[in-house]
Motif scaffolding. Structure first.
Motif, short mmCIF file in Angstrom:
data_model
loop_
_atom_site.label_atom_id
_atom_site.label_comp_id
_atom_site.label_asym_id
_atom_site.label_seq_id
_atom_site.Cartn_x
_atom_site.Cartn_y
_atom_site.Cartn_z
N ALA A 100 46.95 -19.50 -95.09
CA ALA A 100 46.07 -19.19 -93.98
C ALA A 100 44.84 -19.67 -95.44
O ALA A 100 44.65 -19.58 -95.89
N ASN A 138 46.78 -24.13 -90.41
CA ASN A 138 47.04 -23.49 -91.44
C ASN A 138 47.86 -22.58 -89.94
O ASN A 138 47.48 -22.82 -89.11
N HIS A 212 53.78 -23.50 -102.62
CA HIS A 212 52.33 -23.65 -102.01
C HIS A 212 51.77 -24.65 -103.45
O HIS A 212 51.24 -23.92 -104.14
#
Ligand code: URA
Length: 239
Positions: A100, A138, A212
């Protein structure tokens, strides 16, 4: 002995032979130029087809973007400054999907432009590609306040747009960055540590889960497995 009426003299035979050879030569030349012509026509129509596909991807992506402009489906609409749809090449071979937008992304309306984004750019460049050649987006298009984790309800309302984005681009490979992206796309609760390192399938597209970039900033030793994962992607997209 009386000569039969169809017997030719040697000169006549020579002339006849020459006539036959010239005729054959003409036919061969005609056929090969026809074949060259057909090949040229085929390559022209293939070129046109590619142009149409490219324009279509861009058009479809624009439509999805317009469809969700000013989206009010979830509570994040109230706190966001900008919706972060995605950025990059509509005809990309690789799409990177993160979690996000963070504060920087929310401010600029672009994905992965903060510290984690700078590291993602370095990873992409280490793969021998330019950031503008890939597509980045995202799971959620709006920033969760205080960078909290996305809620299941937010994911299920927003996921339809990601699905359409991926359909429009139709990449060769999707790289899911982190737990939320990998688990959402693969519909699983299996931890990222077990998912990464091998290809999975998302709607028939190869999907590589990896850590990530924000996790890499906190755990630099995880850069090695990420490098292994992206090398597998590089092999996959080689012509
Ligand atoms: N982290 C993400 O998952 N996405 C961004 O766009 C930025 C940081």
């Amino acid at each position: 002995m009386e000569e039969s009426f169809y017997q030719s003299t040697p000169e006549q035979l020579q002339k006849e032979l020459l006539f036959v050879v010239q005729g054959l030569k003409g036919q061969i030349l005609n056929q090969s130029s026809l074949a060259v012509g057909l090949e040229w026509k085929k390559s022209l129509s293939a070129e046109n087809e590619i142009k149409v596909i490219k324009a279509n991807n861009e058009e479809q992506l624009k439509k999805v973007c317009q469809e969700m402009a000013n989206c009010q489906l979830c509570q994040l609409a109230k706190t966001r400054h900008n919706l972060v749809f995605g950025d990059g090449n509509p005809n990309a071979q690789i799409v990177f999907v993160g979690e996000a937008p963070g504060a920087d992304e929310d401010e600029q309306g672009l994905p992965f432009v903060g510290r984690a984004g700078q590291l993602l750019t370095k990873i992409i460049e280490a793969m021998g590609i330019k950031r503008k050649e890939v597509y980045i987006c995202n799971i959620l298009k709006c920033r969760p306040p205080g960078n909290r984790n996305p809620l299941p309800g937010e994911i299920s309302l927003c996921e339809q747009f990601l699905k359409k984005q991926l359909q429009a681009i139709s990449p060769k490979v999707i790289c899911a960055l982190g737990t939320f992206a990998a688990q959402t796309l693969l519909k699983t609760n299996v931890p990222i540590t077990l998912l990464r390192g091998r290809f999975h399938s998302y709607e028939g597209i190869k999907l590589m889960p990896t850590y990530h970039p924000a996790y890499l900033l906190r755990n630099p030793s995880a850069k090695k497995p990420v490098w292994e994962d992206v090398q597998m992607i590089m092999k996959e997209i080689q012509p």
